[in-house]
Design an enzyme around this catalytic site. Structure first.
Site, PDB file in Angstrom:
ATOM      1  N   ASP A 104       0.857  -1.187   0.000  1.00 25.87           N
ATOM      2  CA  ASP A 104       0.000   0.000   0.000  1.00 25.87           C
ATOM      3  C   ASP A 104       0.891   1.234   0.000  1.00 25.87           C
ATOM      4  O   ASP A 104       1.685   1.432   0.926  1.00 25.87           O
ATOM      5  CB  ASP A 104      -0.871  -0.033   1.277  1.00 25.87           C
ATOM      6  CG  ASP A 104      -2.259   0.515   1.062  1.00 25.87           C
ATOM      7  OD1 ASP A 104      -2.376   1.575   0.425  1.00 25.87           O
ATOM      8  OD2 ASP A 104      -3.219  -0.108   1.551  1.00 25.87           O
ATOM      9  N   ASP A 210      -3.063   4.791  -2.227  1.00 22.26           N
ATOM     10  CA  ASP A 210      -4.037   5.408  -1.339  1.00 22.26           C
ATOM     11  C   ASP A 210      -4.433   6.813  -1.814  1.00 22.26           C
ATOM     12  O   ASP A 210      -3.558   7.637  -2.114  1.00 22.26           O
ATOM     13  CB  ASP A 210      -3.366   5.511   0.042  1.00 22.26           C
ATOM     14  CG  ASP A 210      -4.311   5.879   1.149  1.00 22.26           C
ATOM     15  OD1 ASP A 210      -5.193   5.064   1.452  1.00 22.26           O
ATOM     16  OD2 ASP A 210      -4.159   6.969   1.724  1.00 22.26           O
ATOM     17  N   GLU A 262      -6.820   4.289  -5.620  1.00 20.71           N
ATOM     18  CA  GLU A 262      -8.052   4.618  -4.908  1.00 20.71           C
ATOM     19  C   GLU A 262      -8.459   6.029  -5.317  1.00 20.71           C
ATOM     20  O   GLU A 262      -7.664   6.961  -5.177  1.00 20.71           O
ATOM     21  CB  GLU A 262      -7.800   4.546  -3.398  1.00 20.71           C
ATOM     22  CG  GLU A 262      -9.068   4.700  -2.592  1.00 20.71           C
ATOM     23  CD  GLU A 262      -8.830   5.034  -1.118  1.00 20.71           C
ATOM     24  OE1 GLU A 262      -9.721   4.757  -0.324  1.00 20.71           O
ATOM     25  OE2 GLU A 262      -7.771   5.594  -0.770  1.00 20.71           O
ATOM     26  N   HIS A 337     -11.081  -2.410   4.041  1.00 19.93           N
ATOM     27  CA  HIS A 337     -10.898  -2.020   5.438  1.00 19.93           C
ATOM     28  C   HIS A 337     -11.610  -0.714   5.799  1.00 19.93           C
ATOM     29  O   HIS A 337     -11.599  -0.311   6.950  1.00 19.93           O
ATOM     30  CB  HIS A 337      -9.400  -1.898   5.722  1.00 19.93           C
ATOM     31  CG  HIS A 337      -8.779  -0.792   4.919  1.00 19.93           C
ATOM     32  ND1 HIS A 337      -8.661  -0.848   3.535  1.00 19.93           N
ATOM     33  CD2 HIS A 337      -8.302   0.419   5.280  1.00 19.93           C
ATOM     34  CE1 HIS A 337      -8.128   0.271   3.107  1.00 19.93           C
ATOM     35  NE2 HIS A 337      -7.889   1.060   4.135  1.00 19.93           N
ATOM     36  N   ASP A 338     -12.173  -0.045   4.808  1.00 12.98           N
ATOM     37  CA  ASP A 338     -12.880   1.219   5.058  1.00 12.98           C
ATOM     38  C   ASP A 338     -14.390   1.068   4.966  1.00 12.98           C
ATOM     39  O   ASP A 338     -15.119   2.057   5.081  1.00 12.98           O
ATOM     40  CB  ASP A 338     -12.465   2.276   4.016  1.00 12.98           C
ATOM     41  CG  ASP A 338     -11.016   2.681   4.139  1.00 12.98           C
ATOM     42  OD1 ASP A 338     -10.466   2.602   5.258  1.00 12.98           O
ATOM     43  OD2 ASP A 338     -10.426   3.068   3.109  1.00 12.98           O
TER      44      ASP A 338
HETATM   45  C1  GLC Z   1      -7.673   5.753   2.377  1.00 14.16           C
HETATM   46  C2  GLC Z   1      -7.490   4.526   3.232  1.00 14.16           C
HETATM   47  C3  GLC Z   1      -8.039   4.794   4.590  1.00 14.16           C
HETATM   48  C4  GLC Z   1      -7.262   5.941   5.189  1.00 14.16           C
HETATM   49  C5  GLC Z   1      -7.267   7.157   4.276  1.00 14.16           C
HETATM   50  C6  GLC Z   1      -6.199   8.101   4.677  1.00 14.16           C
HETATM   51  O1  GLC Z   1      -8.993   6.047   2.136  1.00 14.16           O
HETATM   52  O2  GLC Z   1      -8.064   3.422   2.615  1.00 14.16           O
HETATM   53  O3  GLC Z   1      -7.997   3.673   5.420  1.00 14.16           O
HETATM   54  O4  GLC Z   1      -7.805   6.274   6.419  1.00 14.16           O
HETATM   55  O5  GLC Z   1      -7.001   6.830   2.943  1.00 14.16           O
HETATM   56  O6  GLC Z   1      -4.943   7.544   4.401  1.00 14.16           O
END
Ligand code: GLC
Length: 570
Positions: A104, A210, A262, A337-338
């Site tokens: 990641d 991310d 993402e 995980h979110d």
């Molecule tokens: C992304 C991650 C999340 C994190 C955020 C800030 O959305 O998936 O878990 O809190 O970025 O890094």
């Protein structure tokens, strides 16, 4: 308009990905937190499931304010998880089995404990000052100090943090401990490229990136007039985003590396296709978010909202067709995980419906066009946390920050309402430990104090009870992934067509290869038995959640049990 014929054929389209949340996967030391040795010990489990790529959520040194998405050193491993030798060992074990390892890359921001930020905050003249985004305060008519603009953090409150030492604010789109890097500075971009080369050079196969579409901010930093999440229109796919992504893409190409970006907060498909179009050299695939917001209320995630099958159809149909027609690529995900657990979200997690629901989701999910992502525990139908859990069991900073702004309210009804939303949508729902077996702590740890409480349903819902059962959720995922590979002209490279759109119980779609060969997928999202008329005569049952024979489905009408799903070769 493109066609499947012209679509780039490549290994990462034919693969599937399994996401591991290291803290909650497998503990081998008794610390109560998962570790790399634990992941190594489960490689055969993953291989047996038939996934090709393993993505680890961040394992780098971190104060863990946001569970590792606040990185303080990009080139080593947090001792809670192990050391870099364990990463090499895991990578080798996966490679021996023809699988890949993906890390990641969290480079929109760092931890405030990263050396770069420690330097940056020391003085306005420090060489690292310009590595982050610093702006002077504004003052209102009464002379009160105010942040430079009204942008909001994704984790509640202003996106700016005041730093007394130098009387300036720094931008942090997430927690105050996660300052945003200044990508306008070429030295920052160089440093990110260097991190990528470091890991790719060690044999890592790629990255999940991310919030990668947040890296370029509109340098005017204007006030926002959006009702929620103010400011995102000025940094989601900001002015130089594609320029920066191209640089990353060039490095990834050198290594034929996997990458998935993402991309939250983007409504404009044209921006997305610029990032993911096959000829663009930026990202291989993206996570879009529209389907994950279907149950948001008017005030965002923690305000009550109801999803409908009609809305889910609209969103899925849009992205399935859009990527195919424009030569882009979807990362197919329903959990991570979110996000809460999908069985609890889009189906039924009561014990009597849970198994059928999880199988329905598997069929609905993995036969779509794109690279399927399975989040740990999804393959055994793990559910949200129980409704009875007290607020103290919720650990996620996003949820905790939100609760802190409500907990002192005298309005008990409001507080009940908000807590009910946490049980539906908090990120904690996905972060409970992996349920391996029916022994104490679900076989996750020998500690009696795991970092997060194990879901009470582990004696019922666990991997050990499913691996040997052909009709389990686990085997549904395994078989669906297998069929996807076996019929890759249809399921990987084929087109997508939504069927019977007005039906509010059935989600049905067709996938068609350029050869004309096609498949029909029919999913009953309701708890009713539904009769469904079929125009085509099927040649073969590719997958059934209810042991259907061809003779039972060839009569032109299907009678689908509650949550039944079936895939037919036409
Ligand atoms: C992304 C991650 C999340 C994190 C955020 C800030 O959305 O998936 O878990 O809190 O970025 O890094």
């Amino acid at each position: 308009m493109g066609s499947a014929q012209e679509q780039l054929r490549t290994w990462w389209k034919e693969s599937s990905v399994y996401q591991i949340y290291p803290a909650s996967f497998q503990d081998t030391t008794g610390s109560g937190t998962g570790d790399l040795k634990g992941i190594i010990s489960r490689v055969d489990y993953l291989h047996g499931l038939g996934v090709d790529i393993v993505w680890l959520s961040p394992i780098f040194p971190s104060p863990q304010i946001d569970m590792g998405y606040d990185i303080s050193d990009y080139k080593s491993i947090d001792p809670i998880y192990g050391n870099i030798g364990h990463v090499d060992e895991l990578k080798d074990k996966l490679h021996e089995r023809g699988m890949k390892l993906v890390l990641d890359l969290v480079v929109n921001h760092t931890s405030d404990q990263h050396e770069w930020f420690k330097e940056s905050r020391k003085s306005k003249t420090n060489p690292f000052r310009d590595w982050y985004i610093w702006r002077p305060p504004k003052y209102d008519a009464q002379g009160n100090r105010q942040p430079p603009n009204n942008w909001e953090s994704h984790f509640q409150g202003s996106a700016w943090e005041y730093d007394q030492a130098t009387d300036e604010y720094y931008l942090r789109l997430f927690c105050k401990e996660q300052p945003d890097l200044n990508w306008e500075n070429p030295a920052v971009r160089e440093a990110v490229h260097d991190i990528m080369r470091f890991w790719l050079g060690r044999g890592i196969d790629g990255f999940r990136m991310d919030v990668i579409n947040f890296i370029s901010k509109d340098q005017r930093f204007p006030d926002s007039d959006k009702p929620v999440m103010k400011g995102y229109e000025y940094y989601a796919c900001g002015p130089r985003c594609h320029e920066f992504l191209k640089d990353l893409g060039a490095i990834l190409k050198e290594y034929d590396a996997f990458n998935v970006g993402e991309m939250p907060c983007v409504d404009d498909e044209n921006e997305i296709i610029k990032a993911v179009g096959a000829d663009r050299g930026e990202l291989s695939m993206i996570f879009y978010f529209e389907h994950m917001a279907l149950d948001y209320g008017p005030k965002g995630k923690f305000s009550p909202g109801t999803w409908t099958l009609a809305n889910l159809k609209t969103v899925v149909n849009k992205w399935q067709r859009f990527m195919y027609e424009n030569n882009g690529w979807n990362a197919l995900y329903l959990e991570n995980h979110d996000q809460p657990r999908i069985v609890s979200r889009f189906a039924y997690d009561e014990p009597e419906h849970r198994v059928a629901s999880a199988k329905l989701i598997a069929v609905f999910h993995a036969f779509q066009a794109g690279t399927p992502f399975i989040y740990q525990g999804q393959e055994i139908g793990m559910t949200n946390v129980p409704k009875e859990w007290p607020i103290e069991e919720y650990k996620d900073v996003d949820c905790v920050n939100h609760w802190n702004s409500y907990k002192d309210s005298p309005d008990e009804d409001l507080k009940r309402l908000v807590k009910a939303e946490y049980q539906k949508k908090s990120r904690d729902n996905a972060r409970t430990p992996m349920q391996w077996d029916a022994t104490p702590q679900a076989g996750f740890t020998t500690s009696d104090k795991p970092w997060m409480r194990v879901n009470d349903n582990y004696t019922e819902v666990n991997a050990a009870s499913q691996i040997d059962r052909r009709r389990s959720v686990y085997h549904t995922y395994r078989l669906v992934l297998e069929k996807r590979k076996q019929y890759k002209d249809i399921f990987v490279y084929g087109s997508f067509e939504l069927i019977d759109e007005p039906n509010d119980k059935i989600f049905a779609y067709k996938r068609r290869a350029t050869s004309g060969e096609s498949a029909l997928i029919v999913c009953n999202f309701s708890l009713d038995t539904v009769k469904w008329k079929m125009d085509d005569g099927p040649k073969e049952v590719l997958f059934t959640t209810s042991d259907r024979e061809l003779s039972q489905v060839s009569g032109g009408e299907l009678s689908l049990a509650p949550c039944e799903a079936i895939a037919l070769l036409l």
